[in-house]
Write a protein that holds these residues in place. Sequence first.
Motif, PDB file in Angstrom:
ATOM      1  N   ILE A 105       0.845  -1.198   0.000  1.00 45.85           N
ATOM      2  CA  ILE A 105       0.000   0.000   0.000  1.00 45.85           C
ATOM      3  C   ILE A 105       0.882   1.251   0.000  1.00 45.85           C
ATOM      4  O   ILE A 105       0.641   2.192  -0.754  1.00 45.85           O
ATOM      5  N   GLU A 106       1.967   1.217   0.824  1.00 47.63           N
ATOM      6  CA  GLU A 106       2.900   2.340   0.819  1.00 47.63           C
ATOM      7  C   GLU A 106       3.438   2.581  -0.587  1.00 47.63           C
ATOM      8  O   GLU A 106       3.519   3.715  -1.058  1.00 47.63           O
ATOM      9  N   GLU A 107       3.800   1.481  -1.259  1.00 43.56           N
ATOM     10  CA  GLU A 107       4.377   1.597  -2.598  1.00 43.56           C
ATOM     11  C   GLU A 107       3.402   2.241  -3.583  1.00 43.56           C
ATOM     12  O   GLU A 107       3.777   3.146  -4.318  1.00 43.56           O
ATOM     13  N   VAL A 108       2.148   1.764  -3.579  1.00 40.48           N
ATOM     14  CA  VAL A 108       1.220   2.321  -4.575  1.00 40.48           C
ATOM     15  C   VAL A 108       0.821   3.746  -4.216  1.00 40.48           C
ATOM     16  O   VAL A 108       0.584   4.562  -5.105  1.00 40.48           O
ATOM     17  N   LEU A 109       0.782   4.059  -2.926  1.00 40.84           N
ATOM     18  CA  LEU A 109       0.476   5.440  -2.532  1.00 40.84           C
ATOM     19  C   LEU A 109       1.570   6.365  -3.042  1.00 40.84           C
ATOM     20  O   LEU A 109       1.316   7.461  -3.537  1.00 40.84           O
ATOM     21  N   GLU A 110       2.807   5.875  -2.936  1.00 44.61           N
ATOM     22  CA  GLU A 110       3.959   6.638  -3.413  1.00 44.61           C
ATOM     23  C   GLU A 110       3.892   6.781  -4.942  1.00 44.61           C
ATOM     24  O   GLU A 110       4.017   7.871  -5.489  1.00 44.61           O
ATOM     25  N   LEU A 111       3.639   5.661  -5.607  1.00 41.60           N
ATOM     26  CA  LEU A 111       3.593   5.624  -7.076  1.00 41.60           C
ATOM     27  C   LEU A 111       2.534   6.587  -7.608  1.00 41.60           C
ATOM     28  O   LEU A 111       2.747   7.285  -8.591  1.00 41.60           O
ATOM     29  N   CYS A 112       1.387   6.619  -6.964  1.00 38.67           N
ATOM     30  CA  CYS A 112       0.283   7.432  -7.459  1.00 38.67           C
ATOM     31  C   CYS A 112       0.221   8.789  -6.774  1.00 38.67           C
ATOM     32  O   CYS A 112      -0.763   9.519  -6.929  1.00 38.67           O
ATOM     33  N   ASP A 113       1.247   9.111  -5.987  1.00 37.24           N
ATOM     34  CA  ASP A 113       1.323  10.408  -5.325  1.00 37.24           C
ATOM     35  C   ASP A 113       0.065  10.677  -4.487  1.00 37.24           C
ATOM     36  O   ASP A 113      -0.579  11.713  -4.603  1.00 37.24           O
ATOM     37  N   LEU A 114      -0.288   9.718  -3.652  1.00 29.85           N
ATOM     38  CA  LEU A 114      -1.516   9.844  -2.861  1.00 29.85           C
ATOM     39  C   LEU A 114      -1.201   9.939  -1.372  1.00 29.85           C
ATOM     40  O   LEU A 114      -2.097   9.897  -0.544  1.00 29.85           O
ATOM     41  N   LYS A 115       0.093  10.057  -1.038  1.00 27.45           N
ATOM     42  CA  LYS A 115       0.472   9.938   0.375  1.00 27.45           C
ATOM     43  C   LYS A 115      -0.229  10.954   1.267  1.00 27.45           C
ATOM     44  O   LYS A 115      -0.646  10.632   2.370  1.00 27.45           O
ATOM     45  N   HIS A 116      -0.369  12.191   0.753  1.00 28.20           N
ATOM     46  CA  HIS A 116      -0.940  13.210   1.641  1.00 28.20           C
ATOM     47  C   HIS A 116      -2.459  13.162   1.726  1.00 28.20           C
ATOM     48  O   HIS A 116      -3.051  13.905   2.486  1.00 28.20           O
ATOM     49  N   VAL A 117      -3.106  12.302   0.941  1.00 30.96           N
ATOM     50  CA  VAL A 117      -4.572  12.198   1.068  1.00 30.96           C
ATOM     51  C   VAL A 117      -4.978  10.840   1.625  1.00 30.96           C
ATOM     52  O   VAL A 117      -6.151  10.494   1.608  1.00 30.96           O
ATOM     53  N   ARG A 118      -4.026  10.081   2.138  1.00 34.05           N
ATOM     54  CA  ARG A 118      -4.335   8.704   2.531  1.00 34.05           C
ATOM     55  C   ARG A 118      -5.414   8.615   3.599  1.00 34.05           C
ATOM     56  O   ARG A 118      -6.139   7.626   3.657  1.00 34.05           O
ATOM     57  N   HIS A 119      -5.547   9.638   4.433  1.00 36.80           N
ATOM     58  CA  HIS A 119      -6.558   9.560   5.492  1.00 36.80           C
ATOM     59  C   HIS A 119      -7.836  10.303   5.135  1.00 36.80           C
ATOM     60  O   HIS A 119      -8.722  10.439   5.971  1.00 36.80           O
ATOM     61  N   ARG A 120      -7.913  10.805   3.909  1.00 37.76           N
ATOM     62  CA  ARG A 120      -9.135  11.530   3.520  1.00 37.76           C
ATOM     63  C   ARG A 120     -10.218  10.550   3.087  1.00 37.76           C
ATOM     64  O   ARG A 120      -9.933   9.434   2.650  1.00 37.76           O
ATOM     65  N   ILE A 121     -11.474  10.999   3.214  1.00 39.66           N
ATOM     66  CA  ILE A 121     -12.602  10.162   2.792  1.00 39.66           C
ATOM     67  C   ILE A 121     -12.756  10.270   1.282  1.00 39.66           C
ATOM     68  O   ILE A 121     -12.729  11.374   0.716  1.00 39.66           O
ATOM     69  N   ILE A 122     -12.897   9.136   0.612  1.00 39.13           N
ATOM     70  CA  ILE A 122     -12.878   9.101  -0.856  1.00 39.13           C
ATOM     71  C   ILE A 122     -13.970   9.987  -1.462  1.00 39.13           C
ATOM     72  O   ILE A 122     -13.742  10.694  -2.436  1.00 39.13           O
ATOM     73  N   GLY A 123     -15.155   9.972  -0.855  1.00 36.55           N
ATOM     74  CA  GLY A 123     -16.264  10.778  -1.377  1.00 36.55           C
ATOM     75  C   GLY A 123     -15.962  12.262  -1.429  1.00 36.55           C
ATOM     76  O   GLY A 123     -16.621  13.010  -2.150  1.00 36.55           O
ATOM     77  N   LYS A 124     -14.955  12.710  -0.652  1.00 35.14           N
ATOM     78  CA  LYS A 124     -14.661  14.153  -0.618  1.00 35.14           C
ATOM     79  C   LYS A 124     -13.438  14.508  -1.448  1.00 35.14           C
ATOM     80  O   LYS A 124     -13.022  15.665  -1.459  1.00 35.14           O
TER      81      LYS A 124
END
Lengths: 240, 334
Positions: free
Chosen positions: B122-141
């Motif tokens: 999960i860390e790897e794909v978050l890094e790959l897709c540049d999603l690290k800073h939104v990892r705790h955000r709710i998807i609907g928002k």
Amino acid sequence: MLLVSFSTYIAAVLFLFIMGFIFTTMMDYYSTGGQETTPAVVFFQYFWVPVLFMVPLLTMKSIAEERRLGTLETLLTTPVSTVEVVLGKYFAAYFLYIALWACTGGFFYILHRFAHDARFMDIGPLAGGFVFVIISGLMFVAIGIFASALSRNQAVAGIISGTLLFILIVGSNYLPGVELLHNEAMKPVKAAVDYAQIFQHLSDFSHGVVDARQVLFYLSGAVLFLIFSIFSVEVKLLHS
Amino acid sequence: MSEEVTPPPAIEVQNLVKTYAGVTAVNDLSFTVKRGEIIGFLGPNGAGKSTTMRILTGFLPATSGVVNLCGVPVATEPEAIKHLIGYMPENNPLPEDMRVSEYLHYRGRLKEVPRRKLSDRIEEVLELCDLKHVRHRIIGKLSKGFRQRVGIAEAVLAEPPVIIMDEPTIGLDPHQILIVRDLIASLRGRMTVLISSHILPEIEVTCDRVIIINQGRIVASGTPNELRREILGHSAYKLELAGEVSVLSAVLAQVEPTLVIASYSEPDATGFRTLHLTTECDDLIGEQLVRALSNDTRFRLRALAHEHPTLEDVFLAATRRTWDMVDTPSKSLN
């Protein structure tokens, strides 16, 4: 998916509020004079109130929402089968339903703690009532899941399951009174209707009579509705 | 033949047919995709792109035909197929109430990624897709660009050999398209990617090969350059010129016999016309053309450009070609 959604918590609070209200009203009634039955028996006689709104609220989202959002498609492209998806949804909703009912056990604990009266704490009917809720819940939740599998609109699913439950619980109560069933030719139908008396089942359970036929009624009903749900999901995939 | 030695192709589709209640959505489709290739799947709306992709994932059953992913038949081994693919459907459906990391964890468990490996992955794909800073955000928002990247992260999560994405860049702004494009390009060589899109420059930049389908049939396939040559079959030049058009043909014929005027406009206020020339000659003849026209006193040349046909032209030409093909026999598909 149930535990992350907001509507679950609304349903839970509403359930505990209404059950608390029923319990308080009942206690008020008891405080004015002696009654023949114990609180547990009276309390469980109101089981249909939460069933009619709780089961639809807990189950209506389960499959309808997945289908509306399109996440059913992503879900079924992972290594899970339709059967696993339906059963997963079913048991999630069922355990939540049982957990909420278990919370109402707290009411009796409080009563026992402060009333200091052994008469109020009759363990037999209380246990019988909970066993009834646990067993009948199997079928009620399955009906909710089935309704959710029918429609992509969760409001429609909720209304369908509410109506089915109403017909099953309240409607079956009035069926034996129908003149048509007294005809000799309708005897088997009448026998079937007499079996499906849910209030009668409750009273039997409360008196400690656990009839295997009644347990079988709920179990087979649950299995039947789950099979229908699985078919309904698969058929809609083929025609999507 | 040598099938024991070389691994089977990533995607192999033979004579695929899918009909819905009498309407043929996919009509005798056959193609092969090699491992590690990025394939663009093009076609107008209703061409059968999404249907084909859904059949590839095993979500929809085909009416007839054979589909193999990495040598595994989709029809008889759907469970095995589900371990081989990462699929992102059209419009990228995501549960609204979950947080990004929760969702990836849930999907990872569903896809049977071992629990020990999952959090690292999960860390790897978050890094790959540049999603690290939104990892705790709710998807609907989340905004559309982030949602799209969550969808891609989910598709690559279990490291499947084949990734299928239905319109991954739909509704994104140009900046976000660039990010998603780079993301897809970064998968090149490691995974086989099949993407469908309407955005043609997009496909041209990212994809190794393009398959154009229309009315459920393949109308063209090959690299963008091959397609240009195959479909358009010629190079084109654009001129801005003042002078008599009727005598121009003779001059052009001296430069290159196959060079003809495809179209010309009315002269503007200064007397210049815009002309389109086409030739079957593959060599660049711009220089000769400039020399011939500027030496001729009857013409004044203001501009000359070698027209580079875009994939869009190829696409329009290819789809038009099938409509002509389909319309002539009185068999309508829609």
